[in-house]
Design a protein around this motif. Structure first.
Motif, PDB file in Angstrom:
ATOM      1  N   ILE A   1       0.519  -1.265   0.620  1.00  0.00           N
ATOM      2  CA  ILE A   1      -0.354  -0.103   0.254  1.00  0.00           C
ATOM      3  C   ILE A   1       0.734   1.511   0.135  1.00  0.00           C
ATOM      4  N   LYS A   2       0.978   2.071  -1.196  1.00  0.00           N
ATOM      5  CA  LYS A   2       2.316   2.981  -1.146  1.00  0.00           C
ATOM      6  C   LYS A   2       1.728   4.097   0.148  1.00  0.00           C
ATOM      7  N   ASN A   3      -0.030   4.499  -0.837  1.00  0.00           N
ATOM      8  CA  ASN A   3      -0.636   5.740   0.434  1.00  0.00           C
ATOM      9  C   ASN A   3      -1.406   4.772   1.322  1.00  0.00           C
ATOM     10  N   ARG A   4      -0.973   5.356   2.691  1.00  0.00           N
ATOM     11  CA  ARG A   4      -1.410   5.021   3.602  1.00  0.00           C
ATOM     12  C   ARG A   4      -2.117   5.907   4.733  1.00  0.00           C
ATOM     13  N   LYS A   5      -2.074   7.113   4.207  1.00  0.00           N
ATOM     14  CA  LYS A   5      -3.003   7.607   4.775  1.00  0.00           C
ATOM     15  C   LYS A   5      -4.242   6.355   5.393  1.00  0.00           C
ATOM     16  N   PHE A   6      -4.855   7.279   6.696  1.00  0.00           N
ATOM     17  CA  PHE A   6      -6.317   6.475   7.359  1.00  0.00           C
ATOM     18  C   PHE A   6      -6.808   6.809   8.435  1.00  0.00           C
ATOM     19  N   ASN A   7      -8.256   6.598   8.759  1.00  0.00           N
ATOM     20  CA  ASN A   7      -9.527   7.185   9.365  1.00  0.00           C
ATOM     21  C   ASN A   7      -9.299   5.762   9.972  1.00  0.00           C
ATOM     22  N   PHE A   8     -10.354   5.860  11.247  1.00  0.00           N
ATOM     23  CA  PHE A   8     -10.132   4.629  12.080  1.00  0.00           C
ATOM     24  C   PHE A   8     -11.704   4.882  12.421  1.00  0.00           C
TER      25      PHE A   8
ATOM     26  N   ASP B   1     -14.678 -20.565   6.760  1.00  0.00           N
ATOM     27  CA  ASP B   1     -15.975 -19.193   6.146  1.00  0.00           C
ATOM     28  C   ASP B   1     -16.451 -18.073   6.131  1.00  0.00           C
ATOM     29  N   ASP B   2     -16.739 -17.894   5.575  1.00  0.00           N
ATOM     30  CA  ASP B   2     -16.846 -16.243   5.773  1.00  0.00           C
ATOM     31  C   ASP B   2     -17.659 -15.929   7.293  1.00  0.00           C
ATOM     32  N   PHE B   3     -16.588 -14.766   8.214  1.00  0.00           N
ATOM     33  CA  PHE B   3     -17.827 -14.972   9.344  1.00  0.00           C
ATOM     34  C   PHE B   3     -17.964 -13.324   9.804  1.00  0.00           C
ATOM     35  N   SER B   4     -18.527 -12.639  11.387  1.00  0.00           N
ATOM     36  CA  SER B   4     -18.767 -11.143  11.592  1.00  0.00           C
ATOM     37  C   SER B   4     -17.142 -11.288  12.411  1.00  0.00           C
ATOM     38  N   MET B   5     -17.184 -10.193  13.252  1.00  0.00           N
ATOM     39  CA  MET B   5     -15.983 -10.020  14.077  1.00  0.00           C
ATOM     40  C   MET B   5     -16.655  -8.777  15.119  1.00  0.00           C
ATOM     41  N   THR B   6     -16.099  -8.095  16.203  1.00  0.00           N
ATOM     42  CA  THR B   6     -15.895  -6.512  15.860  1.00  0.00           C
ATOM     43  C   THR B   6     -15.271  -6.448  16.753  1.00  0.00           C
ATOM     44  N   ASP B   7     -14.032  -5.102  16.013  1.00  0.00           N
ATOM     45  CA  ASP B   7     -12.914  -4.850  15.579  1.00  0.00           C
ATOM     46  C   ASP B   7     -12.816  -3.355  15.606  1.00  0.00           C
ATOM     47  N   GLU B   8     -11.656  -2.729  15.865  1.00  0.00           N
ATOM     48  CA  GLU B   8     -11.332  -1.331  14.937  1.00  0.00           C
ATOM     49  C   GLU B   8     -11.179  -1.864  13.214  1.00  0.00           C
ATOM     50  N   THR B   9     -11.795  -1.136  13.046  1.00  0.00           N
ATOM     51  CA  THR B   9     -11.258  -0.388  11.183  1.00  0.00           C
ATOM     52  C   THR B   9     -10.751   0.077  10.488  1.00  0.00           C
ATOM     53  N   TYR B  10     -10.314   0.801   9.270  1.00  0.00           N
ATOM     54  CA  TYR B  10      -8.986   1.096   8.915  1.00  0.00           C
ATOM     55  C   TYR B  10      -9.672   1.765   7.898  1.00  0.00           C
ATOM     56  N   THR B  11      -9.814   3.191   7.640  1.00  0.00           N
ATOM     57  CA  THR B  11     -10.428   3.749   5.837  1.00  0.00           C
ATOM     58  C   THR B  11      -8.988   3.701   5.475  1.00  0.00           C
ATOM     59  N   MET B  12      -8.332   3.491   3.835  1.00  0.00           N
ATOM     60  CA  MET B  12      -7.362   3.708   3.363  1.00  0.00           C
ATOM     61  C   MET B  12      -7.714   2.806   2.037  1.00  0.00           C
ATOM     62  N   ASP B  13      -5.843   2.703   0.893  1.00  0.00           N
ATOM     63  CA  ASP B  13      -6.206   2.233   0.367  1.00  0.00           C
ATOM     64  C   ASP B  13      -5.982   0.582   0.273  1.00  0.00           C
ATOM     65  N   SER B  14      -6.257  -0.307  -0.597  1.00  0.00           N
ATOM     66  CA  SER B  14      -6.346  -1.574  -0.739  1.00  0.00           C
ATOM     67  C   SER B  14      -5.330  -2.254  -0.836  1.00  0.00           C
ATOM     68  N   ALA B  15      -4.934  -3.238  -0.533  1.00  0.00           N
ATOM     69  CA  ALA B  15      -3.604  -3.938  -1.767  1.00  0.00           C
ATOM     70  C   ALA B  15      -3.572  -3.629  -2.765  1.00  0.00           C
ATOM     71  N   SER B  16      -2.122  -3.464  -3.225  1.00  0.00           N
ATOM     72  CA  SER B  16      -2.475  -3.344  -4.070  1.00  0.00           C
ATOM     73  C   SER B  16      -2.339  -3.998  -5.914  1.00  0.00           C
TER      74      SER B  16
ATOM     75  N   ASN C   1     -16.875   1.524   6.893  1.00  0.00           N
ATOM     76  CA  ASN C   1     -15.975   2.780   7.510  1.00  0.00           C
ATOM     77  C   ASN C   1     -14.900   1.234   7.493  1.00  0.00           C
ATOM     78  N   SER C   2     -14.409   0.855   6.690  1.00  0.00           N
ATOM     79  CA  SER C   2     -13.463  -0.579   6.379  1.00  0.00           C
ATOM     80  C   SER C   2     -12.877   0.017   4.816  1.00  0.00           C
ATOM     81  N   MET C   3     -11.520  -0.531   4.717  1.00  0.00           N
ATOM     82  CA  MET C   3     -10.747  -0.888   3.920  1.00  0.00           C
ATOM     83  C   MET C   3     -11.215  -1.798   3.380  1.00  0.00           C
ATOM     84  N   LYS C   4     -11.413  -2.266   1.973  1.00  0.00           N
ATOM     85  CA  LYS C   4     -12.017  -3.626   1.468  1.00  0.00           C
ATOM     86  C   LYS C   4     -11.329  -5.078   1.595  1.00  0.00           C
TER      87      LYS C   4
END
Length: 214
Positions: free
Chosen positions: A109-116, A138-153, A166-169
């Motif tokens: 990730i080149k641009n790692r500016k983020f919000n949380f 399998d697909d799952f759900s969990m409560t966690d802190e998320t980041y909004t930022m660019d995805s992996a390239s 409210n999360s990066m992809k």
């Protein structure tokens, strides 16, 4: 090398921390739940103060640090990828060294500016079910802190994604950095996550995969 028998020896794992608080006991217990590893939790400063031979003695290095400035010890970290020692970048470790090109190359990730955002209930999608890290999950759900930022390239093998607003992809991915295999996992804020069985499985299988690949 052929596939290693992870039952034949302890996997030596350095866990590098610093510049971010975390819940010590449940974090440590998450590693204690994993069979056949020896965990050495240490500050970035102590890790970098060791000799190259000592740093490269570990089979896997997990970065769970949050240093915002390019490290004064960067000459030591430039040795990363010199061998096939596994590199695991966990949660806020992905955000570390935001201006350092080496960390951009490691994380993909080149641009790692983020919000949380704290305490987000997130649904995760397993997009690569054949990879050893996601095997049996399998697909799952969990409560966690998320980041909004660019995805992996490009150049990253995406394992887990989310469509949460409210999360990066990209949530989990592997890539190559020089001679090393890298696993990045966005999850991992607090005891709610540390104690989650799926998180622990991803943690364990990530370590095992990195070990087997070196």
């Amino acid at each position: 090398c052929g596939r290693k028998d992870i039952m034949s020896e302890k996997i030596k794992v350095a866990v590098v921390v610093g510049e971010h608080p975390y819940q010590i006991v449940p974090f440590q217990k998450a590693f204690e739940s994993i069979d056949n590893i020896e965990t050495y939790i240490q500050s970035l400063e102590l890790f970098c103060a060791c000799s190259k031979q000592e740093r490269q003695w570990y089979d896997v290095v997990i970065f769970y640090n949050f240093h915002m400035n390019t490290p004064s010890e960067q000459s030591a970290l430039y040795d990363l990828g010199e061998t096939n020692q596994g590199i695991f970048v966990l949660h806020h470790g992905i955000l570390a060294f935001p201006e350092w090109d080496v960390w951009a190359d490691i994380t993909g990730i080149k641009n790692r500016k983020f919000n949380f955002f704290y305490d987000q209930k997130v649904s995760y999608n397993i997009v690569n079910r054949t990879h050893p890290i996601t095997a049996g999950i399998d697909d799952f759900s969990m409560t966690d802190e998320t980041y909004t930022m660019d995805s992996a390239s490009d150049g990253s093998n995406i394992l887990i994604t989310t469509e949460h607003e409210n999360s990066m992809k990209t949530i989990a991915w592997t890539r190559k950095y020089r001679n090393a295999n890298v696993f990045c996992l966005e999850c991992g804020h607090d005891h709610v996550v540390y104690e989650n069985e799926i998180f622990r499985k991803l943690l364990a299988q990530g370590i095992y995969w990195l070990y087997e690949k070196n």
